[in-house]
Design a protein around this motif. Sequence first.
Motif, PDB file in Angstrom:
ATOM      1  N   ARG A 178       0.842  -1.215   0.000  1.00 47.50           N
ATOM      2  CA  ARG A 178       0.000   0.000   0.000  1.00 47.50           C
ATOM      3  C   ARG A 178       0.870   1.255   0.000  1.00 47.50           C
ATOM      4  O   ARG A 178       0.588   2.214  -0.709  1.00 47.50           O
ATOM      5  N   LEU A 179       1.934   1.243   0.797  1.00 46.64           N
ATOM      6  CA  LEU A 179       2.836   2.391   0.843  1.00 46.64           C
ATOM      7  C   LEU A 179       3.497   2.602  -0.517  1.00 46.64           C
ATOM      8  O   LEU A 179       3.597   3.742  -0.986  1.00 46.64           O
ATOM      9  N   ALA A 180       3.917   1.529  -1.160  1.00 49.94           N
ATOM     10  CA  ALA A 180       4.523   1.642  -2.490  1.00 49.94           C
ATOM     11  C   ALA A 180       3.540   2.257  -3.481  1.00 49.94           C
ATOM     12  O   ALA A 180       3.920   3.101  -4.308  1.00 49.94           O
ATOM     13  N   ALA A 181       2.277   1.854  -3.391  1.00 54.52           N
ATOM     14  CA  ALA A 181       1.254   2.418  -4.279  1.00 54.52           C
ATOM     15  C   ALA A 181       1.061   3.913  -4.007  1.00 54.52           C
ATOM     16  O   ALA A 181       0.910   4.709  -4.944  1.00 54.52           O
ATOM     17  N   LEU A 182       1.081   4.299  -2.747  1.00 52.55           N
ATOM     18  CA  LEU A 182       0.945   5.724  -2.410  1.00 52.55           C
ATOM     19  C   LEU A 182       2.130   6.515  -2.943  1.00 52.55           C
ATOM     20  O   LEU A 182       1.957   7.615  -3.482  1.00 52.55           O
ATOM     21  N   LEU A 183       3.322   5.972  -2.791  1.00 47.66           N
ATOM     22  CA  LEU A 183       4.512   6.669  -3.287  1.00 47.66           C
ATOM     23  C   LEU A 183       4.480   6.801  -4.807  1.00 47.66           C
ATOM     24  O   LEU A 183       4.865   7.844  -5.344  1.00 47.66           O
ATOM     25  N   ASP A 184       3.997   5.781  -5.497  1.00 47.25           N
ATOM     26  CA  ASP A 184       3.840   5.870  -6.954  1.00 47.25           C
ATOM     27  C   ASP A 184       2.837   6.963  -7.324  1.00 47.25           C
ATOM     28  O   ASP A 184       3.067   7.740  -8.258  1.00 47.25           O
ATOM     29  N   GLU A 185       1.734   6.994  -6.592  1.00 47.82           N
ATOM     30  CA  GLU A 185       0.718   8.016  -6.841  1.00 47.82           C
ATOM     31  C   GLU A 185       1.298   9.414  -6.621  1.00 47.82           C
ATOM     32  O   GLU A 185       1.011  10.347  -7.374  1.00 47.82           O
ATOM     33  N   GLN A 186       2.135   9.550  -5.602  1.00 47.26           N
ATOM     34  CA  GLN A 186       2.773  10.834  -5.309  1.00 47.26           C
ATOM     35  C   GLN A 186       3.743  11.223  -6.428  1.00 47.26           C
ATOM     36  O   GLN A 186       3.772  12.378  -6.855  1.00 47.26           O
ATOM     37  N   ILE A 187       4.513  10.263  -6.917  1.00 49.69           N
ATOM     38  CA  ILE A 187       5.457  10.524  -8.005  1.00 49.69           C
ATOM     39  C   ILE A 187       4.710  10.973  -9.264  1.00 49.69           C
ATOM     40  O   ILE A 187       5.157  11.874  -9.974  1.00 49.69           O
ATOM     41  N   GLN A 188       3.556  10.358  -9.530  1.00 49.37           N
ATOM     42  CA  GLN A 188       2.749  10.713 -10.700  1.00 49.37           C
ATOM     43  C   GLN A 188       2.123  12.101 -10.573  1.00 49.37           C
ATOM     44  O   GLN A 188       1.622  12.651 -11.545  1.00 49.37           O
ATOM     45  N   GLY A 189       2.107  12.669  -9.372  1.00 51.96           N
ATOM     46  CA  GLY A 189       1.542  13.992  -9.167  1.00 51.96           C
ATOM     47  C   GLY A 189       0.053  13.992  -8.891  1.00 51.96           C
ATOM     48  O   GLY A 189      -0.570  15.051  -8.857  1.00 51.96           O
ATOM     49  N   ASP A 190      -0.517  12.809  -8.667  1.00 52.12           N
ATOM     50  CA  ASP A 190      -1.957  12.720  -8.410  1.00 52.12           C
ATOM     51  C   ASP A 190      -2.310  13.012  -6.963  1.00 52.12           C
ATOM     52  O   ASP A 190      -3.469  13.286  -6.644  1.00 52.12           O
ATOM     53  N   SER A 191      -1.339  12.914  -6.074  1.00 55.74           N
ATOM     54  CA  SER A 191      -1.585  13.099  -4.655  1.00 55.74           C
ATOM     55  C   SER A 191      -0.302  13.547  -3.966  1.00 55.74           C
ATOM     56  O   SER A 191       0.796  13.392  -4.513  1.00 55.74           O
ATOM     57  N   ARG A 192      -0.461  14.073  -2.762  1.00 60.11           N
ATOM     58  CA  ARG A 192       0.669  14.399  -1.896  1.00 60.11           C
ATOM     59  C   ARG A 192       0.359  13.826  -0.517  1.00 60.11           C
ATOM     60  O   ARG A 192      -0.684  14.121   0.060  1.00 60.11           O
ATOM     61  N   PHE A 193       1.292  13.038  -0.011  1.00 62.44           N
ATOM     62  CA  PHE A 193       1.128  12.413   1.290  1.00 62.44           C
ATOM     63  C   PHE A 193       2.216  12.946   2.219  1.00 62.44           C
ATOM     64  O   PHE A 193       3.397  12.922   1.855  1.00 62.44           O
ATOM     65  N   TYR A 194       1.814  13.406   3.388  1.00 58.62           N
ATOM     66  CA  TYR A 194       2.750  13.974   4.345  1.00 58.62           C
ATOM     67  C   TYR A 194       2.617  13.282   5.695  1.00 58.62           C
ATOM     68  O   TYR A 194       1.529  12.866   6.087  1.00 58.62           O
ATOM     69  N   LEU A 195       3.730  13.220   6.399  1.00 61.89           N
ATOM     70  CA  LEU A 195       3.708  12.838   7.798  1.00 61.89           C
ATOM     71  C   LEU A 195       3.861  14.110   8.613  1.00 61.89           C
ATOM     72  O   LEU A 195       4.642  15.001   8.257  1.00 61.89           O
ATOM     73  N   ILE A 196       3.114  14.177   9.683  1.00 64.65           N
ATOM     74  CA  ILE A 196       3.220  15.286  10.628  1.00 64.65           C
ATOM     75  C   ILE A 196       4.182  14.806  11.710  1.00 64.65           C
ATOM     76  O   ILE A 196       3.965  13.759  12.325  1.00 64.65           O
ATOM     77  N   LYS A 197       5.263  15.556  11.925  1.00 64.27           N
ATOM     78  CA  LYS A 197       6.299  15.137  12.870  1.00 64.27           C
ATOM     79  C   LYS A 197       6.622  16.249  13.859  1.00 64.27           C
ATOM     80  O   LYS A 197       6.413  17.419  13.560  1.00 64.27           O
ATOM     81  N   ASP A 198       7.168  15.834  14.996  1.00 65.38           N
ATOM     82  CA  ASP A 198       7.673  16.820  15.942  1.00 65.38           C
ATOM     83  C   ASP A 198       9.150  17.058  15.645  1.00 65.38           C
ATOM     84  O   ASP A 198       9.711  16.472  14.704  1.00 65.38           O
ATOM     85  N   ARG A 199       9.801  17.885  16.430  1.00 61.22           N
ATOM     86  CA  ARG A 199      11.202  18.228  16.150  1.00 61.22           C
ATOM     87  C   ARG A 199      12.155  17.056  16.343  1.00 61.22           C
ATOM     88  O   ARG A 199      13.299  17.094  15.907  1.00 61.22           O
ATOM     89  N   HIS A 200      11.675  15.978  16.978  1.00 62.39           N
ATOM     90  CA  HIS A 200      12.474  14.764  17.158  1.00 62.39           C
ATOM     91  C   HIS A 200      12.177  13.721  16.075  1.00 62.39           C
ATOM     92  O   HIS A 200      12.588  12.573  16.195  1.00 62.39           O
ATOM     93  N   GLN A 201      11.422  14.128  15.050  1.00 64.02           N
ATOM     94  CA  GLN A 201      11.056  13.261  13.920  1.00 64.02           C
ATOM     95  C   GLN A 201      10.070  12.162  14.300  1.00 64.02           C
ATOM     96  O   GLN A 201       9.903  11.190  13.565  1.00 64.02           O
ATOM     97  N   ARG A 202       9.393  12.308  15.421  1.00 66.61           N
ATOM     98  CA  ARG A 202       8.374  11.334  15.830  1.00 66.61           C
ATOM     99  C   ARG A 202       7.092  11.612  15.047  1.00 66.61           C
ATOM    100  O   ARG A 202       6.681  12.761  14.910  1.00 66.61           O
ATOM    101  N   VAL A 203       6.455  10.564  14.515  1.00 68.09           N
ATOM    102  CA  VAL A 203       5.224  10.710  13.741  1.00 68.09           C
ATOM    103  C   VAL A 203       4.069  11.018  14.692  1.00 68.09           C
ATOM    104  O   VAL A 203       3.778  10.256  15.611  1.00 68.09           O
ATOM    105  N   LEU A 204       3.415  12.161  14.440  1.00 69.95           N
ATOM    106  CA  LEU A 204       2.264  12.597  15.235  1.00 69.95           C
ATOM    107  C   LEU A 204       0.960  12.370  14.483  1.00 69.95           C
ATOM    108  O   LEU A 204      -0.101  12.274  15.093  1.00 69.95           O
ATOM    109  N   GLY A 205       1.060  12.324  13.157  1.00 66.03           N
ATOM    110  CA  GLY A 205      -0.134  12.178  12.337  1.00 66.03           C
ATOM    111  C   GLY A 205       0.217  12.124  10.865  1.00 66.03           C
ATOM    112  O   GLY A 205       1.390  12.091  10.485  1.00 66.03           O
TER     113      GLY A 205
END
Length: 171
Positions: A47-74
Amino acid sequence: MTILIEKLQKNDTVNLLQFELENRIFFEEMVPSRGDKYYTPEIFNDRLAALLDEQIQGDSRFYLIKDRHQRVLGRINLVDFDEYREVCHLGYRIGQEHTRKGIASKALALLLDSLSDTNIKIIKAKTTTNNIASQKVLEKNGFVKVNISDEQYEINEQKVHFIIYNWTQDF
């Protein structure tokens, strides 16, 4: 709390899966389950690979929300880009431990500020009638309620409707 949004990358796989597993029960209180298979490493990687492909194609943008320690918050995403109609759709989720801290509002503001390299003029979003926090996040960031769906859904034995929002870029 200082936060940042970073585009999703292949090396985020382990941390993202951990985030999703830690928050699964919490998320499923507000949105339909993704099913048990989604959380198996093989399916998650696919699923992650499919999302990254979609992002490369320009159809979507997926972001992780992180704190200053690079911990995923959302997570926060813009999907289904329609460059012709200049529209896309928003989705986001914040981990249970990080709710009620303004993180979703800050992340959405950062995301909206990042749109200068696109021709997107309208962002569509939806949330459920029982998700008051999400409604506040959208409205705080300039989204306007445009409709409430007639169709009723059941999530955790609670009947809900979807509230539809639009954001329009000011020029």
